[in-house]
Motif scaffolding. Structure first.
Motif, mmCIF file in Angstrom:
data_model
loop_
_atom_site.group_PDB
_atom_site.id
_atom_site.type_symbol
_atom_site.label_atom_id
_atom_site.label_comp_id
_atom_site.label_asym_id
_atom_site.label_seq_id
_atom_site.Cartn_x
_atom_site.Cartn_y
_atom_site.Cartn_z
ATOM 1 N N ARG A 21 0.853 -1.187 0.000
ATOM 2 C CA ARG A 21 0.000 0.000 0.000
ATOM 3 C C ARG A 21 0.894 1.244 0.000
ATOM 4 N NH1 ARG A 21 -2.256 -1.455 4.568
ATOM 5 N NH2 ARG A 21 -2.615 -3.607 3.965
ATOM 6 N N PRO A 22 0.418 2.365 -0.493
ATOM 7 C CA PRO A 22 1.264 3.556 -0.456
ATOM 8 C C PRO A 22 1.653 3.870 0.979
ATOM 9 C CG PRO A 22 -0.744 3.986 -1.671
ATOM 10 C CD PRO A 22 -0.886 2.629 -1.085
ATOM 11 N N THR A 23 2.909 4.215 1.176
ATOM 12 C CA THR A 23 3.360 4.443 2.533
ATOM 13 C C THR A 23 3.118 5.867 2.991
ATOM 14 O OG1 THR A 23 5.507 4.663 1.513
ATOM 15 C CG2 THR A 23 5.086 2.639 2.727
ATOM 16 N N GLY A 24 3.040 6.770 2.062
ATOM 17 C CA GLY A 24 2.898 8.174 2.430
ATOM 18 C C GLY A 24 1.452 8.543 2.699
ATOM 19 N N PRO A 25 1.229 9.812 2.971
ATOM 20 C CA PRO A 25 -0.139 10.278 3.144
ATOM 21 C C PRO A 25 -0.884 10.208 1.815
ATOM 22 C CG PRO A 25 1.394 12.111 3.150
ATOM 23 C CD PRO A 25 2.213 10.877 3.127
ATOM 24 N N ALA A 26 -2.194 10.318 1.887
ATOM 25 C CA ALA A 26 -2.976 10.303 0.651
ATOM 26 C C ALA A 26 -2.526 11.462 -0.222
ATOM 27 C CB ALA A 26 -4.455 10.444 0.983
ATOM 28 N N PRO A 27 -2.647 11.334 -1.525
ATOM 29 C CA PRO A 27 -2.171 12.396 -2.424
ATOM 30 C C PRO A 27 -2.658 13.769 -2.019
ATOM 31 C CG PRO A 27 -2.855 10.526 -3.681
ATOM 32 C CD PRO A 27 -3.138 10.187 -2.250
ATOM 33 N N PHE A 28 -3.894 13.871 -1.637
ATOM 34 C CA PHE A 28 -4.304 15.136 -1.037
ATOM 35 C C PHE A 28 -5.383 14.817 -0.031
ATOM 36 C CE2 PHE A 28 -6.409 14.451 -5.026
ATOM 37 C CZ PHE A 28 -7.737 14.569 -4.704
ATOM 38 N N ASP A 29 -5.401 15.577 1.052
ATOM 39 C CA ASP A 29 -6.381 15.292 2.084
ATOM 40 C C ASP A 29 -7.556 16.243 1.941
ATOM 41 O OD1 ASP A 29 -5.242 17.651 3.114
ATOM 42 O OD2 ASP A 29 -3.653 16.413 3.958
ATOM 43 N N GLY A 73 -1.478 26.896 -5.268
ATOM 44 C CA GLY A 73 -1.916 26.287 -6.502
ATOM 45 C C GLY A 73 -3.353 25.835 -6.458
ATOM 46 N N ARG A 74 -3.802 25.233 -7.533
ATOM 47 C CA ARG A 74 -5.173 24.723 -7.590
ATOM 48 C C ARG A 74 -5.149 23.218 -7.651
ATOM 49 N NH1 ARG A 74 -6.784 29.445 -11.623
ATOM 50 N NH2 ARG A 74 -7.101 31.034 -10.056
ATOM 51 N N GLY A 75 -4.187 22.601 -6.993
ATOM 52 C CA GLY A 75 -4.148 21.158 -6.920
ATOM 53 C C GLY A 75 -3.347 20.501 -8.022
ATOM 54 N N GLU A 76 -2.670 21.287 -8.862
ATOM 55 C CA GLU A 76 -1.875 20.670 -9.927
ATOM 56 C C GLU A 76 -0.764 19.813 -9.354
ATOM 57 O OE1 GLU A 76 -2.359 23.907 -9.696
ATOM 58 O OE2 GLU A 76 -3.120 24.721 -11.579
ATOM 59 N N ARG A 77 -0.250 20.206 -8.204
ATOM 60 C CA ARG A 77 0.894 19.477 -7.656
ATOM 61 C C ARG A 77 0.515 18.095 -7.159
ATOM 62 N NH1 ARG A 77 1.730 23.005 -2.116
ATOM 63 N NH2 ARG A 77 -0.216 22.430 -1.164
ATOM 64 N N HIS A 78 -0.792 17.832 -7.058
ATOM 65 C CA HIS A 78 -1.198 16.509 -6.585
ATOM 66 C C HIS A 78 -1.697 15.621 -7.695
ATOM 67 C CE1 HIS A 78 -0.484 17.790 -2.663
ATOM 68 N NE2 HIS A 78 -1.479 18.629 -2.594
ATOM 69 N N ASN A 79 -1.520 16.074 -8.906
ATOM 70 C CA ASN A 79 -2.159 15.375 -10.010
ATOM 71 C C ASN A 79 -1.201 14.363 -10.640
ATOM 72 O OD1 ASN A 79 -3.831 14.651 -12.005
ATOM 73 N ND2 ASN A 79 -3.737 16.578 -13.131
ATOM 74 N N PHE A 80 -0.864 13.329 -9.879
ATOM 75 C CA PHE A 80 0.025 12.292 -10.404
ATOM 76 C C PHE A 80 -0.499 10.926 -9.981
ATOM 77 C CE2 PHE A 80 2.742 15.983 -9.745
ATOM 78 C CZ PHE A 80 3.282 16.116 -11.011
ATOM 79 N N PRO A 81 -0.187 9.913 -10.744
ATOM 80 C CA PRO A 81 -0.543 8.572 -10.299
ATOM 81 C C PRO A 81 0.317 8.158 -9.111
ATOM 82 C CG PRO A 81 0.749 8.478 -12.301
ATOM 83 C CD PRO A 81 0.437 9.925 -12.070
ATOM 84 N N VAL A 82 -0.195 7.243 -8.295
ATOM 85 C CA VAL A 82 0.544 6.778 -7.134
ATOM 86 C C VAL A 82 1.157 5.426 -7.455
ATOM 87 C CG1 VAL A 82 0.393 6.187 -4.714
ATOM 88 C CG2 VAL A 82 -1.047 7.980 -5.646
ATOM 89 N N ILE A 83 2.421 5.261 -7.166
ATOM 90 C CA ILE A 83 3.078 3.977 -7.397
ATOM 91 C C ILE A 83 3.287 3.316 -6.050
ATOM 92 C CG2 ILE A 83 5.163 2.854 -8.207
ATOM 93 C CD1 ILE A 83 5.476 4.968 -10.244
ATOM 94 N N THR A 84 2.835 2.075 -5.912
ATOM 95 C CA THR A 84 3.056 1.371 -4.655
ATOM 96 C C THR A 84 4.148 0.339 -4.847
ATOM 97 O OG1 THR A 84 1.477 -0.332 -5.164
ATOM 98 C CG2 THR A 84 0.638 1.637 -4.079
ATOM 99 N N ARG A 85 4.519 -0.281 -3.750
ATOM 100 C CA ARG A 85 5.522 -1.329 -3.807
ATOM 101 C C ARG A 85 5.109 -2.454 -4.758
ATOM 102 N NH1 ARG A 85 10.824 -0.968 -2.769
ATOM 103 N NH2 ARG A 85 11.058 -0.045 -0.764
ATOM 104 N N ALA A 86 3.847 -2.816 -4.657
ATOM 105 C CA ALA A 86 3.404 -3.963 -5.441
ATOM 106 C C ALA A 86 3.486 -3.674 -6.939
ATOM 107 C CB ALA A 86 1.974 -4.306 -5.054
ATOM 108 N N GLU A 87 3.328 -2.421 -7.309
ATOM 109 C CA GLU A 87 3.285 -2.111 -8.731
ATOM 110 C C GLU A 87 4.659 -1.898 -9.329
ATOM 111 O OE1 GLU A 87 0.943 1.237 -8.153
ATOM 112 O OE2 GLU A 87 -0.958 0.286 -8.652
ATOM 113 N N SER A 88 5.636 -1.608 -8.485
ATOM 114 C CA SER A 88 6.921 -1.213 -9.065
ATOM 115 C C SER A 88 7.856 -2.407 -9.207
ATOM 116 C CB SER A 88 7.582 -0.140 -8.218
ATOM 117 O OG SER A 88 7.758 -0.610 -6.918
#
Ligand code: SF4
Lengths: 226, 420, 162
Positions: A182-190, C147-162
């Motif tokens: 599972r992602p270890t960090g906080p959620a992408p945005f809260d 900002g308006r949330g652009e900095r959070h607009n990325f996919p999340v990579i987990t251990r299982a996926e990488s």
């Protein structure tokens, strides 16, 4: 410094057990897993993902006075395919994040990640529109080294903790990562952040959730997978 | 096929063997060209730059830098933090000589607020600015040498950098991002032990400098890689806005320390290093010479540093009071509180100002627009790296792929200053 | 530079200001090109130090939205001059100075990226600092710091996926 360890991972500090009777003194018996982890932990090849000021401290760690070579981790390789330890040193900006993810995906297993410096851990002093607020939101991170920038001693302490982690979790059977899917960090945005962003917009422009935010709610992997 | 012929012709392909000057771009059939993506994660780019190179064999036809990989909103933050707080951010701009940025920032702010700093502070800042020039040039030359295969110079110079770190840490408590200057002064005064440290350093430095000089300056391998590479003519250097060592290596003798003397430079005796070559080798020589001049300045300044207060008088209430005063006396506490609370403290005019200093990399200026609040309405930085990197696309065509690290290194591009 | 002579040459449209050691000349946007080429060819200002922009949206007493600032230096006499001009919404537009000084190349691109001012005649007017898919102009006053949330607009990579 906090290590994100899987709960209940078996700990054994020395890979070697007592020699059995009858064997010569220079023969040791151990498990394959322990021996290979021992070898691996003393020959880490870092991938310096040095973006900013922390990168200069990383250079200082590797050069004359602090000499990272004492810990077997001085072979900085800029090709991700040869590395097993990523050191994210410095802030990661909006434009850089896809590059970081791509490089992380290119590294072969087993691999570890150190997030060095306040910026890589949380965004640090740069709470602005362009800086990712912690790389652990988007890639897995094993160890955080705080400081702005961390002193070289601190980074060396961090690398030693990673070595312990490598030894403890083992790498032969690939069991070491099974707890961490599972992602270890906080959620992408809260939720607070969305409210904050909306309020910030309320005074200025009519309230409407930006397109970028709508997309972010359903993260997909399509862009990042090579 | 003219393309193949020209790329096989050694005189045309290796432009720097064929004399200095311009490199006319021949019309090339685009089918033969290939594109190389250089960076953003590449050892020779040091930090985060990306180049898109169009190559004809190994010869560069077009070099297109792509920047912004470290854009972190420095200037937007400057509109949010007050004049003292923002020093923590400008620190992180040119991170191989942090104090030089702080001095430039507070130089501008003090000009805006019309504060005259004390003589002791003037000299102290001069010494620190020159130490930072050494700091910057040491890493720059070390890194160029490292990229071109000479590892020893890097290690020798990094050892000297560690000594400067020690000096700076002794004064401010942090070895890297010191945040040492304040509006109207500095954070703490220095003592005689610190001066001794500086003296020791300046005594030992020329020896290391001459050792590296002997290692590199006439080293055949090094000279072959840098001589005649990346030539920037005098007219181009002016037209493209180059300043600092890069302009001086092209024959533009322009040094703000002499032209618009600030700090204590008017009282000190030093020369401006310049060269006419305009190539990477000239830039290397200028930097090497500037280091010796800096040592000369430091020697003079440390002997002549006047006594007296290091901050402007506290009745003027423009600087934060000393910490012991804050903790032990009610006046100090009130004063501190007044300074820290928004809308109290300085009298800020509703005006705009541009002021610049000679940072190690060139002209580092700030354009501040003030609206009467204790923070800048707009804090624009004139970053030398940004202006210098724009010349890259004009310099590079005609040279070989292997010249890219030499030119990049000699321009001394710092990504955080480039992108802000 | 003698301001009176300069003003006469331009037909009296200029305004001059001085603050500390800064000398400023304020010119209407439609006369900018003329002034700049006069300054370069006659005034000897051969060095364009910086181009920047200020968004005067919340500035006390401001009447125009954007002020574009050019910092000029005469490398022979070491004289500095700041030229300022104002443009307004919608579609702020100015002539590019690229033909006079190559410094203007990236500095104007930066102003375009962060403030959205178009420079006509610029050879390659693209975003330079922000990613090309970025929609806003970050240094405008109506864009929030975080900002308006652009900095959070990325996919999340987990251990299982990488
Ligand atoms: S944590 Fe501090 S030193 Fe490291 S990159 Fe961020 S600002 Fe620079």
């Amino acid at each position: 410094m906090a290590i994100a360890t899987p709960a209940g991972a078996a700990g054994s500090s020395s890979p070697f057990v007592n020699p059995q009777k009858g064997l010569p003194d220079n023969v040791f018996l151990t498990t394959l897993n322990a021996a290979s982890s021992w070898a691996r932990k003393n020959s880490l090849w870092p991938m310096p993902f040095a973006t900013a000021c922390c990168g200069i401290e990383l250079m200082a760690t590797a050069s004359s006075r602090h000499d990272l070579a004492r810990f077997g981790a001085e072979v900085m390789r800029f090709s991700p395919r040869q590395c097993d330890l990523m050191i994210v040193a410095g802030r990661v900006a909006m434009k850089m994040m896809p590059v970081l993810q791509r490089i992380w995906l290119q590294m072969p297993e087993p691999k570890w990640c150190i997030s060095m410096g306040a910026c890589a851990c949380t965004g640090g002093v740069f709470d602005t529109y362009a800086v990712v607020q912690g790389v652990d939101r988007f890639i897995p991170v094993d160890l955080y080294v705080p400081g702005c920038p961390p002193r070289p001693e601190q980074l060396i302490a961090g690398i030693m903790q990673i070595q312990e982690l490598v030894q403890r979790t083992g790498t032969m059977q690939g069991t070491e990562f099974q707890y961490r899917n599972r992602p270890t960090g906080p959620a992408p945005f809260d939720a607070d952040e969305i409210i904050r962003i909306r309020e910030g917009q309320l005074q200025l422009t009519p309230l409407e959730l930006p397109v970028s935010l709508k997309q972010a709610q359903t993260p997909t992997l399509t862009q990042a997978t090579p | 096929m003219p393309v193949v012929a020209s790329s096989l012709n050694p005189a045309a392909s290796r432009a720097h063997t064929g004399g200095h000057g311009s490199h006319p771009r021949e019309p090339v059939d685009s089918e033969y060209l290939w594109t190389l993506n250089f960076g953003p994660q590449h050892p020779a780019t040091h930090t985060t730059l990306r180049l898109v190179l169009t190559l004809d064999g190994e010869r560069i036809v077009k070099a297109e830098p792509d920047i912004g990989y470290l854009h972190s909103g420095f200037e937007k933050l400057g509109e949010d933090l007050d004049f003292n707080q923002y020093v923590t951010i400008v620190d992180r701009m040119n991170y191989i000589s942090p104090l030089a940025n702080e001095i430039a920032w507070h130089h501008t702010v003090e000009k805006l607020l019309d504060i005259k700093i004390t003589p002791r502070c003037t000299y102290l800042r001069t010494i620190l600015a020159e130490l930072m020039r050494l700091h910057d040039h040491l890493l720059c030359i070390g890194a160029v040498a490292l990229d071109l295969g000479a590892f020893t110079a890097f290690l020798y110079f990094f050892q000297q950098r560690e000594l400067i770190y020690d000096i700076v840490e002794y004064a401010s408590g942090q070895r890297f991002h010191t945040s040492y200057t304040r509006v109207g002064g500095v954070m703490f005064d220095v003592n005689t032990a610190w001066a001794d440290k500086v003296r020791n350093f300046s005594k030992g430095f020329p020896k290391i400098h001459s050792e590296v000089d002997r290692l590199l300056t006439r080293n055949r391998i090094f000279v072959d890689r840098v001589k005649g590479v990346g030539v920037l003519s005098r007219e181009d250097a002016i037209n493209m806005g180059c300043s600092g060592p890069i302009a001086r290596a092209s024959g533009v003798v322009r040094d703000l320390r002499k032209d618009e003397p600030y700090l204590a430079y008017a009282d000190l005796d030093f020369k401006v290093a310049a060269s006419k070559g305009g190539d990477c080798y000239a830039r290397y020589l200028v930097r090497m010479q500037e280091m010796l001049e800096s040592i000369k300045i430091i020697d003079q300044a440390i002997e002549n540093i006047p006594d007296g207060p290091v901050n402007v008088d506290l009745e003027g209430k423009s600087v934060l009071p000393a910490k012991p005063a804050v903790y032990r006396s009610i006046e100090g506490l009130i004063h501190h509180f007044e300074m820290v609370m928004p809308n109290r403290g300085f009298k800020v005019p509703v005006e705009e100002i541009y002021a610049s200093t000679e940072s190690p990399n060139g002209e580092l200026g700030f354009y501040i627009v003030a609206d009467g609040e204790p923070r800048a309405y707009r804090a624009r930085c004139r970053p030398p790296s940004f202006i210098h990197f724009a010349t890259f696309q004009h310099i590079m065509p005609g040279y070989m792929l292997s010249d890219v690290p030499a030119v990049l290194g000699s321009l001394n591009i710092i990504a955080a200053e480039l992108d802000r | 530079m003698d301001f009176a002579a300069l003003n006469e040459h331009l037909g009296g449209v200029l305004k001059s200001e001085a603050f500390r050691d800064n000398n400023r000349v304020i010119v209407p946007a439609n006369r900018l090109e003329e002034l700049m080429s006069h300054l370069k060819h006659v005034g000897g200002f051969d060095f364009l130090s910086d181009v920047t922009c200020v968004d005067y949206l919340e500035y006390p007493g401001a009447t125009d939205r954007f002020g574009v600032v050019y910092v000029l230096v005469n490398t022979a006499t070491r004289e500095r001059l700041i030229v300022k001009t104002f443009v307004n919404d919608p579609a702020p537009k100015l002539p590019s100075m690229y033909s006079l000084w190559k410094t203007a190349d990236w500095t104007e691109r930066e102003v375009y990226d962060l403030f959205g001012i178009h420079f006509t005649g610029h050879p390659n007017l693209q975003r330079i600092l922000c990613p090309p898919e970025f929609e806003s102009h970050a240094l405008r006053k109506d864009y929030p710091l975080k900002g308006r949330g652009e900095r959070h607009n990325f996919p999340v990579i987990t251990r299982a996926e990488s």
